[in-house]
Design a protein around this motif. Structure first.
Motif, PDB file in Angstrom:
ATOM      1  N   CYS A  28      -7.385   8.095  -7.499  1.00 52.29           N
ATOM      2  CA  CYS A  28      -8.102   7.757  -6.373  1.00 52.29           C
ATOM      3  C   CYS A  28      -9.019   6.715  -6.795  1.00 52.29           C
ATOM      4  N   GLN A  29      -9.196   6.346  -7.857  1.00 55.95           N
ATOM      5  CA  GLN A  29     -10.322   5.370  -8.337  1.00 55.95           C
ATOM      6  C   GLN A  29      -9.809   3.856  -8.039  1.00 55.95           C
ATOM      7  N   GLN A  30     -10.756   2.938  -7.666  1.00 63.03           N
ATOM      8  CA  GLN A  30     -10.613   1.683  -7.042  1.00 63.03           C
ATOM      9  C   GLN A  30     -10.899   0.819  -8.460  1.00 63.03           C
ATOM     10  N   TRP A  31      -9.943  -0.197  -8.852  1.00 63.08           N
ATOM     11  CA  TRP A  31      -9.978  -0.968  -9.986  1.00 63.08           C
ATOM     12  C   TRP A  31     -10.287  -2.558  -9.936  1.00 63.08           C
ATOM     13  N   ASN A  84      -2.449   5.169 -13.140  1.00 61.26           N
ATOM     14  CA  ASN A  84      -1.605   6.634 -12.677  1.00 61.26           C
ATOM     15  C   ASN A  84      -0.565   7.070 -13.900  1.00 61.26           C
ATOM     16  N   ASN A  85      -0.009   6.108 -14.416  1.00 60.58           N
ATOM     17  CA  ASN A  85       1.194   6.274 -15.523  1.00 60.58           C
ATOM     18  C   ASN A  85       0.527   6.783 -16.811  1.00 60.58           C
ATOM     19  N   ASN A  86      -0.530   6.223 -17.167  1.00 59.85           N
ATOM     20  CA  ASN A  86      -1.392   6.713 -18.425  1.00 59.85           C
ATOM     21  C   ASN A  86      -2.498   7.649 -18.265  1.00 59.85           C
ATOM     22  N   SER A  87      -2.401   8.415 -17.221  1.00 61.22           N
ATOM     23  CA  SER A  87      -3.654   9.414 -17.069  1.00 61.22           C
ATOM     24  C   SER A  87      -2.934  10.799 -16.924  1.00 61.22           C
ATOM     25  N   THR A  88      -3.854  11.664 -17.687  1.00 59.04           N
ATOM     26  CA  THR A  88      -3.398  13.227 -17.340  1.00 59.04           C
ATOM     27  C   THR A  88      -4.661  13.452 -16.660  1.00 59.04           C
ATOM     28  N   ASN A  89      -5.740  12.615 -16.169  1.00 57.19           N
ATOM     29  CA  ASN A  89      -6.619  13.123 -15.377  1.00 57.19           C
ATOM     30  C   ASN A  89      -6.512  12.637 -13.813  1.00 57.19           C
ATOM     31  N   THR A  90      -6.651  13.712 -13.006  1.00 54.76           N
ATOM     32  CA  THR A  90      -6.186  13.337 -11.441  1.00 54.76           C
ATOM     33  C   THR A  90      -7.480  12.776 -10.814  1.00 54.76           C
ATOM     34  N   THR A 104      -2.756  -5.114 -19.127  1.00 50.00           N
ATOM     35  CA  THR A 104      -2.110  -3.852 -18.890  1.00 50.00           C
ATOM     36  C   THR A 104      -2.883  -2.414 -19.528  1.00 50.00           C
ATOM     37  N   ARG A 105      -4.222  -2.880 -20.268  1.00 49.30           N
ATOM     38  CA  ARG A 105      -4.878  -1.920 -20.672  1.00 49.30           C
ATOM     39  C   ARG A 105      -5.528  -0.957 -19.618  1.00 49.30           C
ATOM     40  N   PRO A 106      -4.964   0.552 -19.851  1.00 42.67           N
ATOM     41  CA  PRO A 106      -5.405   1.372 -18.769  1.00 42.67           C
ATOM     42  C   PRO A 106      -7.189   1.496 -18.602  1.00 42.67           C
ATOM     43  N   GLY A 107      -7.542   1.681 -17.672  1.00 41.92           N
ATOM     44  CA  GLY A 107      -9.045   1.755 -17.233  1.00 41.92           C
ATOM     45  C   GLY A 107      -9.684   0.466 -17.163  1.00 41.92           C
ATOM     46  N   ARG A 108      -8.985  -0.447 -16.967  1.00 38.13           N
ATOM     47  CA  ARG A 108      -9.710  -1.721 -16.993  1.00 38.13           C
ATOM     48  C   ARG A 108     -10.086  -2.101 -15.603  1.00 38.13           C
ATOM     49  N   TYR A 109     -11.011  -2.873 -15.372  1.00 39.37           N
ATOM     50  CA  TYR A 109     -11.462  -3.177 -14.214  1.00 39.37           C
ATOM     51  C   TYR A 109     -11.464  -4.596 -13.649  1.00 39.37           C
ATOM     52  N   LEU A 169      -7.202 -13.142  -2.152  1.00 41.17           N
ATOM     53  CA  LEU A 169      -6.885 -11.924  -1.493  1.00 41.17           C
ATOM     54  C   LEU A 169      -5.704 -11.514  -2.093  1.00 41.17           C
ATOM     55  N   LEU A 170      -4.530 -12.294  -1.993  1.00 41.64           N
ATOM     56  CA  LEU A 170      -3.174 -11.788  -2.588  1.00 41.64           C
ATOM     57  C   LEU A 170      -3.197 -11.249  -3.919  1.00 41.64           C
ATOM     58  N   ARG A 171      -3.548 -12.345  -4.852  1.00 38.65           N
ATOM     59  CA  ARG A 171      -3.919 -11.827  -6.265  1.00 38.65           C
ATOM     60  C   ARG A 171      -4.497 -10.481  -6.332  1.00 38.65           C
ATOM     61  N   ALA A 172      -5.708 -10.326  -5.649  1.00 36.43           N
ATOM     62  CA  ALA A 172      -6.254  -9.124  -5.682  1.00 36.43           C
ATOM     63  C   ALA A 172      -5.288  -7.781  -5.380  1.00 36.43           C
ATOM     64  N   ALA A 173      -4.819  -7.920  -4.290  1.00 38.52           N
ATOM     65  CA  ALA A 173      -3.980  -6.975  -3.622  1.00 38.52           C
ATOM     66  C   ALA A 173      -2.725  -6.611  -4.629  1.00 38.52           C
ATOM     67  N   HIS A 174      -2.281  -7.479  -5.220  1.00 40.13           N
ATOM     68  CA  HIS A 174      -1.178  -7.415  -6.047  1.00 40.13           C
ATOM     69  C   HIS A 174      -1.770  -6.735  -7.524  1.00 40.13           C
ATOM     70  N   LEU A 175      -3.049  -6.960  -7.838  1.00 41.90           N
ATOM     71  CA  LEU A 175      -3.598  -6.334  -8.849  1.00 41.90           C
ATOM     72  C   LEU A 175      -4.019  -4.910  -8.833  1.00 41.90           C
ATOM     73  N   VAL A 176      -4.158  -4.710  -7.428  1.00 42.56           N
ATOM     74  CA  VAL A 176      -4.601  -3.160  -6.842  1.00 42.56           C
ATOM     75  C   VAL A 176      -3.241  -2.583  -7.449  1.00 42.56           C
ATOM     76  N   ARG A 177      -2.220  -2.893  -6.880  1.00 40.71           N
ATOM     77  CA  ARG A 177      -0.878  -2.040  -7.084  1.00 40.71           C
ATOM     78  C   ARG A 177      -0.625  -2.075  -8.676  1.00 40.71           C
ATOM     79  N   LYS A 178      -0.680  -3.122  -9.222  1.00 43.68           N
ATOM     80  CA  LYS A 178      -0.532  -2.880 -10.802  1.00 43.68           C
ATOM     81  C   LYS A 178      -1.494  -2.171 -11.542  1.00 43.68           C
TER      82      LYS A 178
END
Length: 157
Positions: free
Chosen positions: A100-103, A90-96, A50-55, A75-84
């Motif tokens: 649109c970054q891909q994690w 997006n909730n922990n960022s003041t930088n817009t 749950t650490r912001p900025g983690r890839y 594939l499904l695990r990766a898709a769910h991680l994309v959402r999470k």
């Protein structure tokens, strides 16, 4: 170039895998594990999803259209991680710019020989991009995850 001997193809494959590994290590430079005390419990900094900025990079040994657990589950695990990760970042960022970054990256195998593709998949992809499009379409339509299937804001394949 199509008719390279087996040794040359193997060397090129191993060189490509080394480049991918180096890129992943550079990206996750802060994930080096430090020795934990024997009585340590809980989530460490390195294991905190749950650490912001983690890839995240998920590597699998099978890919669609081969409909096996080894292809579908990552594939499904990766898709769910994309959402999470999008939610967390997006909730922990003041930088817009992070919106649109891909994690999350999914690394799938590519079968170079058309006869191998035909035998395994029952079809032939002319390029890796065609197989990627197939995977994204399946994810959007069959798994009903068009947000994760987006090439620009979802999963990196």
């Amino acid at each position: 170039q199509k008719w390279k001997n087996k040794g040359q193809r193997r060397t090129e494959f191993l060189d490509r895998m080394a480049l991918v590994s180096d890129a992943m290590l550079e990206q996750e430079h802060d994930a080096l594990l430090e020795k934990e005390p024997e009585n340590a419990t809980g989530i460490t900094h390195q294991s905190d999803f749950t650490r912001p900025g983690r890839y995240f990079t998920i590597v699998t040994t099978a890919a669609l259209p081969w409909m096996t657990g080894t292809a579908v589950n990552p594939l499904l695990r990766a898709a769910h991680l994309v959402r999470k990760t999008q939610l967390i970042n997006n909730n922990n960022s003041t930088n817009t710019t992070t919106t649109c970054q891909q994690w999350v990256t999914l690394v799938v195998p590519w079968l170079e020989l058309p006869q191998d593709q035909q035998a395994l998949y029952g079809r032939i992809f002319q390029t890796q991009q065609h197989q990627e499009e197939y995977i994204r379409t399946w994810l959007a339509e069959n798994a009903e995850m068009p947000d994760a299937a987006s090439a620009s804001t979802g999963l990196v394949i």
